[in-house]
Design an enzyme around this catalytic site. Structure first.
Site, PDB file in Angstrom:
ATOM      1  N   GLU A 180      54.893  18.647  42.938  1.00 27.94           N
ATOM      2  CA  GLU A 180      53.879  19.604  43.299  1.00 27.94           C
ATOM      3  C   GLU A 180      53.229  20.079  41.769  1.00 27.94           C
ATOM      4  OE1 GLU A 180      54.916  23.645  44.967  1.00 27.94           O
ATOM      5  OE2 GLU A 180      53.302  23.213  46.544  1.00 27.94           O
ATOM      6  N   TYR A 216      44.925  20.997  44.190  1.00 30.70           N
ATOM      7  CA  TYR A 216      46.465  21.030  44.462  1.00 30.70           C
ATOM      8  C   TYR A 216      46.801  19.361  44.929  1.00 30.70           C
ATOM      9  CZ  TYR A 216      50.394  21.559  47.235  1.00 30.70           C
ATOM     10  OH  TYR A 216      51.678  21.436  47.643  1.00 30.70           O
TER      11      TYR A 216
END
Ligand code: GDP
Ligand code: MN
Length: 397
Positions: A206, A118
């Site tokens: 993101e 991530y």
């Protein structure tokens, strides 16, 4: 302003960020063509079909699917294009999928297992610094990771004067447990990602997942990109990517006429000049037992035309039970604003079915009050904040 995944990936690639390659398609036929072209360019045999909507969690909702041949791909594209995709981030009825990204399969088998990480880039408003947040626990719900295993989320703050320093990029690669080619690749990935963030005037990136492929390449498989609206004036190419079908139609209309409007869920419409007064007015509505139906800053020139436009926007919302107008007349005198309100009211005729409470303060406030009170319209005037709140309360109960 948000970008679609395919737009975000194109932009990232233009800054040298390695991405999962893909081609956008609006029909199943286009999707098959896109797949053939990808096979030619990348050698991929399998493809993923990814719904392009402004919401995450598409995989869980059935908006991301793997196709192992062109027949399968056509069926899946047929299925996804036009569907109402429901994910944890869409409204309950879902969002209509107008296009899909046909992408190369990057989870191919090889010498090692692919790993998902991530990574996000965002502004830490407390320290005033950009930061990179990252985790070994990619591909899944990062909120759940933050809840259950917060120690697995790392942050790296970046000094705005120095930019991202080489040792910081190395630290990130190290904390992700990488070595060899993947370690070097991650350093390149992080550096170009941060360049893209600065270069595009973004407020959020993101990338979930960032993938380490089975042959140790680091690539962006997903891309959520939010651009800072205040930077769009110097990002003409990116600004042109805006997809109005993804946005609230009333907000789009408001932007076109230069009104600062944000749609909210409540029952009291408000029309205010100045963002600070707008915030205070929304608090006032809350205290009066109501809920603001919108944030609306009409700006410095509250003339009849603008007031009328603002009325029209507020009245599009069927939940509105009352409208509170709270305007400070400085350079624009209150009597002018009051006249604008009366004129707009008369122009709109029967469309206004709800009580209107008007609080005007500032230059010529007394004349303005007089004007409102003698207009014979269903408009209540108030002088003090509390008085306005009481009248709102009365109107909605
Ligand atoms: P999101 O669900 O909206 O966050 O969409 P993502 O772009 O993150 O994709 C969701 C999931 O699809 C990923 O976490 C992967 O597990 C899977 N996926 C994405 N690309 C590929 C691919 O090339 N091959 C395979 N097998 N799975 C993929
Ligand atoms: Mn994702």
């Amino acid at each position: 302003m948000n970008l679609h995944e395919y737009q975000g990936k194109d932009m990232l690639a233009s800054f040298g960020v390695a991405i999962q390659r893909g081609i956008v398609a609006k029909t199943a036929v286009e999707a098959v063509d896109a797949a053939k072209q990808l096979t030619e360019n990348t050698g991929t045999q399998w493809h993923v079909i990814k719904a392009q909507i402004h919401a995450g969690g598409r995989g869980k909702g059935g908006g991301v699917k793997l196709a192992k041949n062109l027949e399968e791909l056509e069926v899946i594209a047929e299925q996804i294009i036009g569907m109402m995709l429901v994910t944890p981030q869409t409204p309950p009825m879902g969002k209509k999928v107008n296009q899909v990204l046909v992408a190369e399969d990057v989870y191919y088998p090889g010498t090692s297992e692919p790993s998902e990480y991530y990574m996000s880039v965002l502004l830490n408003r407390t320290t005033g610094k950009n930061m990179i947040m990252y985790s070994t626990e990619g591909g899944m719900d990062i909120e759940a990771v933050a809840e259950d295993t917060p120690h697995l989320i790392f942050t790296e703050e970046i000094d705005p004067a120095l930019g991202l320093l080489p040792f910081q990029a190395r630290k990130i690669a190290f904390n992700l447990g990488l070595s060899g080619t993947a370690f070097k690749d991650m350093i390149k990935f992080v550096s170009s990602l941060y360049k893209a963030y600065i270069g595009s005037d973004a407020s959020l990136f993101e990338i979930n997942p960032v993938l380490k492929t089975s042959d140790d390449k680091i690539i962006a498989v997903d891309a959520k990109v939010t651009l800072d609206d205040n930077g769009l004036f110097r990002q003409k190419e990116l600004a042109a990517l805006r997809d109005l079908s993804e946005e609230n139609p009333v907000e789009v209309e408001a932007r076109e006429v230069g009104l600062n409007y944000v749609d909210l869920e409540g029952n009291v419409g408000c029309m205010v000049n100045g963002a600070g007064l707008a915030m205070a007015t929304m608090d006032l509505i809350k205290q009066a037992g109501g809920d603001p139906a919108n944030f609306l800053d009409v700006g410095g020139t509250a003339d009849a035309a603008r007031v009328e436009m603002a009325f029209r926007l507020i009245l599009k919302d069927p939940n509105v039970k009352a409208i509170l107008i709270n305007i400070f007349g400085g350079i624009v005198r209150c009597d002018r604003v009051a006249q604008g309100i009366v004129d707009a009211y008369l122009n709109l005729g029967d469309t206004i079915q709800v009580p209107i409470i008007v609080r005007l303060q500032g230059t010529n406030a007394d004349i303005a009050k007089e004007l409102i009170d003698s207009s014979g319209l269903n408009v209540l005037s108030a002088t003090a904040f509390q008085e306005a709140a009481d009248k709102v309360q009365e109107a909605i109960t």
